[in-house]
Design an enzyme around this catalytic site. Structure first.
Site, PDB file in Angstrom:
ATOM      1  N   GLY A  36       0.806  -1.211   0.000  1.00  0.00           N
ATOM      2  CA  GLY A  36       0.000   0.000   0.000  1.00  0.00           C
ATOM      3  C   GLY A  36       0.843   1.266   0.000  1.00  0.00           C
ATOM      4  O   GLY A  36       2.047   1.231  -0.228  1.00  0.00           O
ATOM      5  N   TYR A  37       0.167   2.397   0.267  1.00  0.00           N
ATOM      6  CA  TYR A  37       0.789   3.721   0.165  1.00  0.00           C
ATOM      7  C   TYR A  37       1.424   3.850  -1.209  1.00  0.00           C
ATOM      8  O   TYR A  37       2.618   4.110  -1.357  1.00  0.00           O
ATOM      9  CB  TYR A  37       1.804   3.957   1.291  1.00  0.00           C
ATOM     10  CG  TYR A  37       1.884   5.428   1.676  1.00  0.00           C
ATOM     11  CD1 TYR A  37       0.844   6.014   2.392  1.00  0.00           C
ATOM     12  CD2 TYR A  37       2.958   6.219   1.300  1.00  0.00           C
ATOM     13  CE1 TYR A  37       0.885   7.349   2.735  1.00  0.00           C
ATOM     14  CE2 TYR A  37       3.006   7.559   1.628  1.00  0.00           C
ATOM     15  CZ  TYR A  37       1.964   8.126   2.341  1.00  0.00           C
ATOM     16  OH  TYR A  37       1.999   9.465   2.676  1.00  0.00           O
ATOM     17  N   HIS A  42       4.667   1.687  -7.961  1.00  0.00           N
ATOM     18  CA  HIS A  42       3.628   0.644  -7.979  1.00  0.00           C
ATOM     19  C   HIS A  42       2.813   0.714  -9.262  1.00  0.00           C
ATOM     20  O   HIS A  42       2.457  -0.315  -9.848  1.00  0.00           O
ATOM     21  CB  HIS A  42       2.678   0.810  -6.788  1.00  0.00           C
ATOM     22  CG  HIS A  42       3.332   0.682  -5.454  1.00  0.00           C
ATOM     23  ND1 HIS A  42       3.567   1.755  -4.635  1.00  0.00           N
ATOM     24  CD2 HIS A  42       3.807  -0.404  -4.781  1.00  0.00           C
ATOM     25  CE1 HIS A  42       4.147   1.345  -3.511  1.00  0.00           C
ATOM     26  NE2 HIS A  42       4.310   0.037  -3.574  1.00  0.00           N
ATOM     27  N   ASP A 185      13.567  -3.528  -5.366  1.00  0.00           N
ATOM     28  CA  ASP A 185      13.891  -4.541  -4.364  1.00  0.00           C
ATOM     29  C   ASP A 185      14.499  -5.730  -5.105  1.00  0.00           C
ATOM     30  O   ASP A 185      13.859  -6.787  -5.264  1.00  0.00           O
ATOM     31  CB  ASP A 185      12.631  -4.933  -3.595  1.00  0.00           C
ATOM     32  CG  ASP A 185      11.987  -3.713  -2.938  1.00  0.00           C
ATOM     33  OD1 ASP A 185      12.704  -2.970  -2.253  1.00  0.00           O
ATOM     34  OD2 ASP A 185      10.782  -3.503  -3.140  1.00  0.00           O
ATOM     35  N   SER A 220       9.861   5.093  -3.277  1.00  0.00           N
ATOM     36  CA  SER A 220       9.623   4.163  -2.177  1.00  0.00           C
ATOM     37  C   SER A 220       8.583   4.765  -1.255  1.00  0.00           C
ATOM     38  O   SER A 220       8.570   5.988  -1.043  1.00  0.00           O
ATOM     39  CB  SER A 220      10.919   3.933  -1.392  1.00  0.00           C
ATOM     40  OG  SER A 220      10.625   3.348  -0.136  1.00  0.00           O
ATOM     41  N   ARG A 222       8.628   4.610   1.766  1.00  0.00           N
ATOM     42  CA  ARG A 222       9.317   5.140   2.946  1.00  0.00           C
ATOM     43  C   ARG A 222       9.883   6.549   2.712  1.00  0.00           C
ATOM     44  O   ARG A 222      10.261   7.218   3.664  1.00  0.00           O
ATOM     45  CB  ARG A 222      10.444   4.194   3.367  1.00  0.00           C
ATOM     46  CG  ARG A 222       9.934   2.894   4.008  1.00  0.00           C
ATOM     47  CD  ARG A 222      11.101   2.074   4.555  1.00  0.00           C
ATOM     48  NE  ARG A 222      10.650   0.913   5.340  1.00  0.00           N
ATOM     49  CZ  ARG A 222      10.525  -0.313   4.850  1.00  0.00           C
ATOM     50  NH1 ARG A 222      10.773  -0.556   3.579  1.00  0.00           N
ATOM     51  NH2 ARG A 222      10.129  -1.316   5.628  1.00  0.00           N
TER      52      ARG A 222
END
Lengths: 315, 315
Positions: A36-37, A42, A185, A220, A222
């Site tokens: 998510g986020y 994505h 990743d 990302s 994050r």
């Protein structure tokens, strides 16, 4: 543009029924697993998936099995409503969003549904995820033994075990034909590919290229935790990686020197290196001299945020 | 009686195509995984499977991943032609026999298809199966961490990891609706059941009752290696287990005394105990006093043959 509304599915059995119903109609299914986020990285995975299958399932699940208790599970960002808006705006849309509440809700430690006396934390010999800490009875782990040892596996010993396990679960629930993972990743992508080969999952795994912001920072979820200042400093990662890639393509094949270049640049910017490794693209074994296609993988901390980036060098 | 000839399939992809073709015709599929050298115990598993699904697949594969190099992989009995004869004679027959040559043929240690410099035996820290010993590049293992530790897991540290992994592969290749395992291998049955729950396989696992010869010895492919004298002595296992079960049902709930009864009988007959444990049926945790349903599990050596047996006690 017409906006397609995805079906939101929270139950495992319902998800599997949906997939089987679609497959019985001759449709192929692509899965994009996420926590998510969502950001443009994505979205690029979804666009990639659209090239391969009729229908797209995006899973949104922050998996406690891949976080150690010391890590950032509790602060991992989420915005389900915003995610749905973004998914609706993807060209071609998304057909189903699998958003389970808990993928491990089958009882506590001990027998199924019963609580036992044993403390699994003692047996885990230090390898404990938030799942064990919370007392869930889950005890089956998929381990990709060689590939998971290096790089992120060193500083996050529960991580890849948790990822391979939850992805196995998602594969068994969604039963996709294709699954798309981001090469941001990189080690994760290689581990999932190896797992699919070794366990004979009938799924094609696709690695999708890194998406970067205009300044070059790899996207990302994050990144949202970076202050503007930290973010500026973090650009040392992609900038030094680009310089190293350029140098390698011009003939510099000494990995120690290439690594020094990147490590120095990141440290001078105030980052703390977790690792900076030049490894073979498939085996992820470290090399000293570039002779075959490699990938230069970096993990570094800026403030409280650990960032990943990598560049493939096909010199 | 009409004899049905099973389709013999040796290729993974062909096996999966067969299953998907059958499923698309609305058929349900039951899988009975075996290592061949079939006996009435296996036949009972097939009969059990017939109660649940339209079609039956029997896999025959001696899995190197569950044998340690010191164990009896090389002497494990086989008789494929005889097995086919026996399968044809099963009422209702068998629809497909999956008999692969090698389920791990995807390259050697290192990258896929390439041979690497690393010696996986060093990394394995003593946990090595015949698969690693032979240099296969397989590196993904499914581990059911708590249930695999006790009993057979103690003396055969690679065994359950190998079983869970090859069963995962078979599940992904055959894609059955139901899979039948013998309760003779009680711990194995519980481990597979737990794995299916934890990894969300869409498969119903059924445990089928132990089949015994007229003298009470639990049927096993390995019994063929017993001399007539050893076989007679081995009856001490089932006879003492029966006495312990009877005593427990009459009110004896002290596990130490029940275990002593069995250990003494087997040792007096000349057997060497590997373990004799009274454990909870689902968690497989050892108990000191019988208060809930338990199972009394025994492994013992007679000559060069290690035999398993168990009895459930629902006192």
């Amino acid at each position: 543009m017409e906006l397609k509304e995805a079906e939101i599915i929270r139950d495992k059995d319902e998800m599997r029924r949906w997939s089987r119903r679609m497959r019985s109609q001759g449709k192929t299914i692509g899965l994009v697993p996420t926590m998510g986020y969502l950001h443009q990285g994505h979205i690029s995975l979804i666009k990639e998936a659209h090239k391969h299958t009729d229908l797209i399932v995006v899973s949104i699940y922050v998996n406690p099995g891949q976080f150690a208790p010391s890590e950032d599970l509790s602060t991992y960002p989420s915005d389900f409503h915003g995610d749905l808006q973004k998914l609706m705006a993807v060209p071609g849309g998304v057909d189903a969003v699998f958003h389970p509440h808990n993928l491990y809700d089958y009882g506590s430690v001990g027998g199924g549904g019963r609580s036992g006396d044993c403390d699994v934390r003692e047996e885990g010999k230090g390898v404990i995820s938030c799942l064990e800490e919370r007392g869930f009875g889950h005890e089956t782990w998929v381990k990709v033994e060689r590939l998971e040892k290096s790089m992120c596996g060193k500083s996050r010993p529960v991580f890849f075990r948790g990822v391979a396990t939850v992805v196995s679960k998602l594969f068994n629930i969604v039963e996709p034909d294709v699954a798309v993972f981001g090469k941001k990743d990189y080690q994760q992508w290689r581990i999932i590919s190896r797992m699919v080969r070794d366990l004979d999952f009938a799924i094609k795994v696709i690695g999708s290229e890194i998406v970067r912001d205009a300044d070059g920072l790899a996207m990302s979820s994050r990144n949202v935790h970076l202050s503007p200042e930290e973010r500026e400093k973090a650009l040392s990662i992609n900038r030094s990686l680009s310089r190293a890639k350029f140098a390698a393509e011009k003939g510099q094949n000494n990995c120690r020197e290439l690594r020094d270049l990147v490590i120095q640049a990141i440290e001078e910017a105030g980052g703390r290196i977790d690792y900076a490794e030049i490894v073979e693209q498939e085996s992820l074994e470290a090399v000293e001299e570039i002779r075959n296609p490699v990938v230069f993988c970096v993990a570094a901390w800026f403030g409280k945020v650990r960032l990943l980036d990598n560049m493939e060098i096909n010199a």
